[in-house]
Write an enzyme that holds these catalytic residues in place. Structure first.
Site, mmCIF file in Angstrom:
data_model
loop_
_atom_site.group_PDB
_atom_site.id
_atom_site.type_symbol
_atom_site.label_atom_id
_atom_site.label_comp_id
_atom_site.label_asym_id
_atom_site.label_seq_id
_atom_site.Cartn_x
_atom_site.Cartn_y
_atom_site.Cartn_z
ATOM 1 N N CYS A 2 12.283 1.902 8.355
ATOM 2 C CA CYS A 2 13.165 2.933 8.884
ATOM 3 C C CYS A 2 13.985 2.367 10.042
ATOM 4 O O CYS A 2 13.792 1.241 10.482
ATOM 5 C CB CYS A 2 12.346 4.116 9.374
ATOM 6 S SG CYS A 2 11.268 4.845 8.115
ATOM 7 N N LEU A 51 13.346 5.620 5.594
ATOM 8 C CA LEU A 51 13.036 5.067 4.281
ATOM 9 C C LEU A 51 11.697 5.673 3.876
ATOM 10 O O LEU A 51 10.667 5.379 4.480
ATOM 11 C CB LEU A 51 12.938 3.546 4.324
ATOM 12 C CG LEU A 51 12.562 2.870 3.006
ATOM 13 C CD1 LEU A 51 13.686 3.033 1.982
ATOM 14 C CD2 LEU A 51 12.252 1.390 3.213
ATOM 15 N N ASN A 75 9.096 3.704 13.158
ATOM 16 C CA ASN A 75 9.415 2.802 12.060
ATOM 17 C C ASN A 75 8.152 2.018 11.730
ATOM 18 O O ASN A 75 7.571 1.387 12.611
ATOM 19 C CB ASN A 75 10.534 1.832 12.456
ATOM 20 C CG ASN A 75 10.716 0.717 11.441
ATOM 21 O OD1 ASN A 75 10.564 0.929 10.242
ATOM 22 N ND2 ASN A 75 11.020 -0.481 11.922
ATOM 23 N N GLY A 76 7.725 2.048 10.468
ATOM 24 C CA GLY A 76 6.569 1.234 10.119
ATOM 25 C C GLY A 76 5.577 1.945 9.240
ATOM 26 O O GLY A 76 5.861 3.002 8.664
ATOM 27 N N THR A 316 18.397 -22.149 10.825
ATOM 28 C CA THR A 316 17.399 -22.081 9.757
ATOM 29 C C THR A 316 17.136 -20.650 9.319
ATOM 30 O O THR A 316 16.919 -20.380 8.132
ATOM 31 C CB THR A 316 16.084 -22.719 10.223
ATOM 32 O OG1 THR A 316 16.375 -23.986 10.772
ATOM 33 C CG2 THR A 316 15.125 -22.869 9.075
ATOM 34 N N ARG A 319 19.967 -19.672 6.995
ATOM 35 C CA ARG A 319 19.820 -20.340 5.699
ATOM 36 C C ARG A 319 18.787 -19.639 4.823
ATOM 37 O O ARG A 319 18.993 -19.441 3.630
ATOM 38 C CB ARG A 319 19.398 -21.785 5.912
ATOM 39 C CG ARG A 319 20.440 -22.693 6.501
ATOM 40 C CD ARG A 319 19.822 -24.040 6.794
ATOM 41 N NE ARG A 319 20.801 -25.030 7.220
ATOM 42 C CZ ARG A 319 20.497 -26.284 7.534
ATOM 43 N NH1 ARG A 319 19.238 -26.692 7.449
ATOM 44 N NH2 ARG A 319 21.432 -27.127 7.913
#
Length: 588
Positions: A2, A51, A75-76, A316, A319
């Site tokens: 979320c 979500l 959130n979680g 990194t 990527r």
């Protein structure tokens, strides 16, 4: 995942301010496309983009206690919420959401309840009875969170930079394992495990104890009311996650709702190492396997979106985030909302190839501690934001609190690479799941050599990024890089290219300070560079070169099992991880 946004004590309760908070909250809608909520109490605002993974029908946020005097935006996932509910006698819960326990725990225990939560989370809780608030982030920073301060004295808390960077005078990462309280106006660390002090543990290695701890970590993450799957690269970590999930899925609530056959997902360039290995593991486990291909141009075209969403200029991380970003979009298009992933294992077990050079068990252990403490800036950030960009949740069982405690209490002598005893990196994890009677994986997969994620998706991916940056950053631009970017000065054209994009989206000085720098080699912390005098003089060792070191090291060990590196190894194998924005190689 979320999206949460809180604006607290802003001295403005006008309609215009409410509209502004709603506008900023919508910047997080990609994280939670299922519902939007906003609570206002005076000049305090709590916003939420949901979500829906647990209790999709009634778990909308913000959440409240019985009389709505305590308000929470979260959130979680709280994996032990059912156990916590049983212990909260006399409380009435409004929803079936796992996060509904937080307001009630606060009623019972005040600010001292956070360590009772088993899960990944970041939340803001407002107590309207005395107009105080607290905010907290999970133990190692699996969920992303930022905090900022406005000139009007307000405090802002957001899941992402973009929720507060335009309205705060200063902002920074909210430290993992910490709680912020308005009563003190500061942070305190709520997560205080034994390993955090970096004291050397002495518990003997027991493969069955380690196996049970990780199986439990995976099983508790099967808690879901929506379709889910596993990310499967074909490497050790993701393959173990997939194997355990497939083994224990039958009989779960998720299996009853969505079927007992596991779905697995992999991404790569055509012919990449990960695609081949993942396909083999999927066939062995009998998963419904989804293989996504992308081209180098697809990835390059997505770079700006990736940097906007993951909010970093670390080379990194970008990527590795790009293939994950592209894969997450495909996964979400299939109707899947949650995936289980393998991040964290290399930090806990010393899986990075430079650990071959650890001089003793003390330094080996201390380096793993440093790596875990830094995860929120690298792999956790990547996994959280690359998936959240498309409304997909990633769960990471290797970073389970109980599992970390078990794994980090083992005498680090058992983790060290020792080829006289045929112990490769992460040997204790491989050995724990080497079951002859009921094998979890084929032997050659269980003992497969490590591939960095941005390498495993296809070697030409990195080369394509470098070539693209070469076209957009001139030598003249690089000549003045230290004046244009005095903080974390980019030393390659690729790093410069990413930095330009990042600062276009996030131009504030505070934003650039949220991205880590410092010397690093093959994913090490700066401290580990001291393990080899040659490292500090070699500014361009690479991941593929590190893999060459790995292979050669097996044939070139000292009498005590320590690794002797041949001077030509870096030339023997091509490059993967080049130079980070700070100048040395690589943080994962």
């Amino acid at each position: 995942m979320c999206g949460i946004l809180a604006v607290l004590g802003c001295s403005d309760d006008s309609q215009a301010k409410r509209v502004r908070v709603l506008e900023l909250s919508r910047r997080l809608k990609h994280r939670g496309p299922d519902w939007s909520g906003l609570y206002q109490h005076g000049d305090n605002y709590l916003a939420h983009q949901r979500l829906a993974v647990i209790d999709p029908a009634s778990g909308d946020q913000p959440l409240y206690n019985e009389d709505q005097t305590v308000v929470v935006t979260v959130n979680g996932e709280i994996y032990n919420h059912e156990e916590l509910r049983k212990n909260l006698t006399g409380h009435k819960f409004r929803t079936g959401s796992d996060c509904d326990v937080i307001a009630h725990l606060y009623e019972e225990h005040g600010e001292n309840f956070v360590d009772m939560l088993d899960g990944m989370f970041s939340f803001v809780l407002l107590d309207t009875r005395n107009n105080t608030y607290i905010a907290a982030r999970d133990a190692v920073g699996i969920t992303s969170l930022y905090i900022g301060w406005g000139l009007d004295g307000s405090v802002w808390i957001s899941s992402e930079l973009k929720g507060l960077n335009d309205d705060c005078e200063h902002f920074e990462m909210f430290p993992p394992g910490h709680l912020y309280s308005s009563k003190t106006g500061g942070f305190r660390r709520w997560y205080n495990p034994l390993w955090f002090s970096e004291t050397i543990p002495s518990t003997p290695y027991d493969p069955l104890v380690l196996r049970r701890a990780f199986e439990n970590a995976v099983i508790k993450r099967l808690m879901t009311d929506v379709p889910f799957g596993v990310l499967l690269s074909g490497g050790l970590d993701s393959s173990l996650v997939a194997s355990i999930t497939a083994r224990h899925l039958a009989g779960t609530k998720a299996a009853k709702q969505w079927g007992a056959q596991l779905h697995s997902f992999c991404v790569g360039l055509e012919g990449s190492p990960d695609l081949k290995a993942a396909r083999e593991v999927a066939d062995y486990l009998g998963t419904v396997h989804h293989e996504f291909h992308f081209t180098v141009q697809d990835g390059i075209d997505a770079i700006e979106d990736v940097i906007y969403h993951i909010e970093t200029y670390d080379v990194t991380t970008i990527r590795a985030s790009t293939p994950m970003f592209l894969m997450s979009r495909k996964i979400k298009s299939l109707g899947v909302k949650m995936v289980i992933s393998g991040e964290g294992s290399d930090e806990i077990f010393g899986g990075y190839l430079y650990f071959h050079k650890a001089p003793n068990k003390e330094e080996f252990h201390q380096e793993t501690c440093r790596k875990i403490k830094a995860l929120h800036q690298y792999d956790c950030l990547r996994a959280n934001k690359s998936t959240s960009a498309w409304g997909l949740e990633a769960r990471v069982p290797f970073l389970d609190k109980e599992f970390i405690n078990v794994a980090m209490s083992i005498d680090p002598e058992a983790k060290m690479i020792n080829m006289d005893q045929k112990r490769i990196e992460k040997w204790i994890l491989r050995r724990a799941f080497d079951d002859e009677e009921h094998p979890y994986l084929p032997k050659h997969i269980l003992y497969r050599q490590k591939e960095q994620f941005s390498d495993g998706v296809g070697y030409s991916w990195i080369d394509g990024l470098k070539a693209h940056a070469e076209q957009h950053v001139t030598d003249k631009m690089m000549l003045h890089a230290e004046h244009i970017f005095p903080h974390n000065t980019p030393v390659t054209k690729e790093a410069y290219y990413y930095r330009m994009i990042f600062e276009r989206f996030f131009p504030q000085n505070s934003a650039k300070l949220t991205v880590p720098g410092g010397a690093s080699i093959a994913c090490s912390t700066a401290k580990a560079i001291e393990w080899d005098a040659s490292w500090s003089n070699n500014l361009d060792p690479s991941g593929r070169a590190a893999l060459g070191v790995h292979n050669a090291a097996y044939k070139n060990t000292g009498s005590n099992g320590s690794v002797k590196l041949a001077p030509n190894m870096i030339e023997n194998v091509p490059r993967m991880m080049d130079i980070s924005p700070s100048g040395l190689v690589i943080q994962s």
